[in-house]
Each structure stands twice: as C-alpha cells, then as structure tokens.
Scaffold this motif. Structure first.
Motif, PDB file in Angstrom:
ATOM      1  N   TYR A  75       0.862  -1.179   0.000  1.00 18.94           N
ATOM      2  CA  TYR A  75       0.000   0.000   0.000  1.00 18.94           C
ATOM      3  C   TYR A  75       0.900   1.230   0.000  1.00 18.94           C
ATOM      4  O   TYR A  75       2.048   1.153   0.431  1.00 18.94           O
ATOM      5  N   ALA A  76       0.356   2.334  -0.454  1.00 18.89           N
ATOM      6  CA  ALA A  76       1.163   3.557  -0.457  1.00 18.89           C
ATOM      7  C   ALA A  76       0.300   4.769  -0.177  1.00 18.89           C
ATOM      8  O   ALA A  76      -0.877   4.825  -0.554  1.00 18.89           O
ATOM      9  N   HIS A  77       0.911   5.717   0.487  1.00 20.27           N
ATOM     10  CA  HIS A  77       0.331   7.033   0.703  1.00 20.27           C
ATOM     11  C   HIS A  77       1.325   8.050   0.155  1.00 20.27           C
ATOM     12  O   HIS A  77       2.536   7.799   0.168  1.00 20.27           O
ATOM     13  N   VAL A  78       0.810   9.169  -0.289  1.00 20.06           N
ATOM     14  CA  VAL A  78       1.680  10.214  -0.806  1.00 20.06           C
ATOM     15  C   VAL A  78       1.446  11.508  -0.050  1.00 20.06           C
ATOM     16  O   VAL A  78       0.347  11.770   0.448  1.00 20.06           O
ATOM     17  N   ALA A  79       2.515  12.284   0.035  1.00 23.01           N
ATOM     18  CA  ALA A  79       2.449  13.641   0.588  1.00 23.01           C
ATOM     19  C   ALA A  79       2.363  14.591  -0.585  1.00 23.01           C
ATOM     20  O   ALA A  79       3.169  14.514  -1.513  1.00 23.01           O
ATOM     21  N   VAL A  80       1.374  15.462  -0.533  1.00 25.36           N
ATOM     22  CA  VAL A  80       1.128  16.402  -1.622  1.00 25.36           C
ATOM     23  C   VAL A  80       1.322  17.811  -1.074  1.00 25.36           C
ATOM     24  O   VAL A  80       0.698  18.185  -0.077  1.00 25.36           O
ATOM     25  N   GLY A 115      -6.616  18.220  -6.798  1.00 26.73           N
ATOM     26  CA  GLY A 115      -5.940  19.476  -6.545  1.00 26.73           C
ATOM     27  C   GLY A 115      -4.726  19.619  -7.420  1.00 26.73           C
ATOM     28  O   GLY A 115      -4.393  18.739  -8.205  1.00 26.73           O
ATOM     29  N   ASP A 116      -4.088  20.774  -7.285  1.00 28.03           N
ATOM     30  CA  ASP A 116      -2.941  21.039  -8.160  1.00 28.03           C
ATOM     31  C   ASP A 116      -1.619  20.875  -7.429  1.00 28.03           C
ATOM     32  O   ASP A 116      -0.597  21.362  -7.878  1.00 28.03           O
ATOM     33  N   GLY A 117      -1.639  20.170  -6.298  1.00 27.27           N
ATOM     34  CA  GLY A 117      -0.415  19.986  -5.531  1.00 27.27           C
ATOM     35  C   GLY A 117       0.518  18.975  -6.156  1.00 27.27           C
ATOM     36  O   GLY A 117       0.124  18.080  -6.900  1.00 27.27           O
ATOM     37  N   GLU A 118       1.780  19.123  -5.826  1.00 27.10           N
ATOM     38  CA  GLU A 118       2.843  18.239  -6.317  1.00 27.10           C
ATOM     39  C   GLU A 118       3.102  17.137  -5.302  1.00 27.10           C
ATOM     40  O   GLU A 118       3.209  17.394  -4.104  1.00 27.10           O
TER      41      GLU A 118
END
Length: 168
Positions: free
Chosen positions: A49-54, A67-70
C-alpha cells in the motif's frame, strides 16, 4: 496533505524509489519497474500500500483530480503479523520526502497517517528499518518516540543463496 496513492502516482513513486536508492548508495540494486510497482499496489492481489504527501498548490498536477499539488513524498508499506501480540502491524518499507521539501512536516504527516491506520484497525506495531549511518533520519524517528530494536539483527536471503536454498 496526505492521501492514498492512486495508479496515476506510480511514475512519481517509482522515481522517488530510485532517488531513495541513490541516497542510500544502492541505486544499482533498485531494479523494480513501474509495472511491478503498479502490480504490487493495484493488481488483482495487492501486496503493498502507499500514501503520498502532496504539497499545497504551486506544483505540477498529479493527475488524480485532487488538486494542483505536487507529490513530494511517499510511504510504501505492507502488513506484517505478530505471533506474540496476535494481530497485524504495519511494516514501512520506504519513507521518502524529496530533499528540497524536507522540514515541511511531510515525513511526520506520512508517519502520523500510518499510526492512525494502526490505531483504527487495531494494529499494535509500526516498524521499519533505517541504515545505521543515516543520522538525520534516526534523529527524526527518535524525535517522534521511535526506538531502535538493537537486540535484533536483520537477515536476508537473495539471489544465488535464495535460489540454492529454495532448490533443496
């Protein structure tokens, strides 16, 4: 912002896996492909599983419509099981935040999300490994209350030794 990774995030997660391997002086060992990562995360039988920080705004879109976050960091994890406690836990395989985004709370937010999942699901452990020479990461983890398990040594079978043992 932390969110669950989507298939559209696989290319950036793969790129960051390679960045992490380079930081850990082991880029030549990072042979996983985007296709393998996609299958592990989103195939018929997900193994991880993975989570990302935006980051908030100002970055390239990540294609998820959220959203437009990286995407600036990720946590990739899987379930383990404790026979002593009788419940699952989370093993954090990789935690990475791009160097130019460190210090912004992304790493702590990723670990906080994994700790929240543990509490919500009744898991009693959140574990990971860190290289002995990685002093900045060790200091960060210890600042959160994590403690090394220095009575244990990790063992690993790979390549020829794994093939030889498995052939018996």
């Amino acid at each position: 912002m932390i969110r669950t990774a989507t298939p559209a995030d696989v290319p950036v997660i793969h790129a960051m896996v390679r960045e992490l391997a380079e930081y850990e002086k082991a880029l030549d060992e990072a042979n996983a492909t985007e296709e393998q990562l996609h299958e592990a995360l989103f195939g018929d039988r997900p193994a991880a599983y993975a989570h990302v920080a935006v980051a908030d705004g100002g970055g390239a879109g990540d294609g998820d419509g959220g959203g437009d976050g990286e995407v600036v960091g990720f946590a990739l994890w899987f379930l383990n099981f404790s026979t002593w406690r009788g419940v699952h836990g989370i093993y954090l395989e990789d935690l990475y935040v791009r160097p130019e985004r460190r210090g912004g709370g992304h790493g702590k937010a990723l670990l906080t999300e994994l700790a929240r999942i543990c509490r919500e699901r009744g898991y009693e452990r959140l574990e990971w490994s860190v290289l002995n020479w990685n002093a900045p990461s060790i200091a960060f983890y210890e600042s959160l209350g994590a403690r090394p398990q220095d009575e244990w040594t990790v063992y690993r079978l790979t390549d020829g030794a794994l093939a030889e043992l498995g052939a018996n």
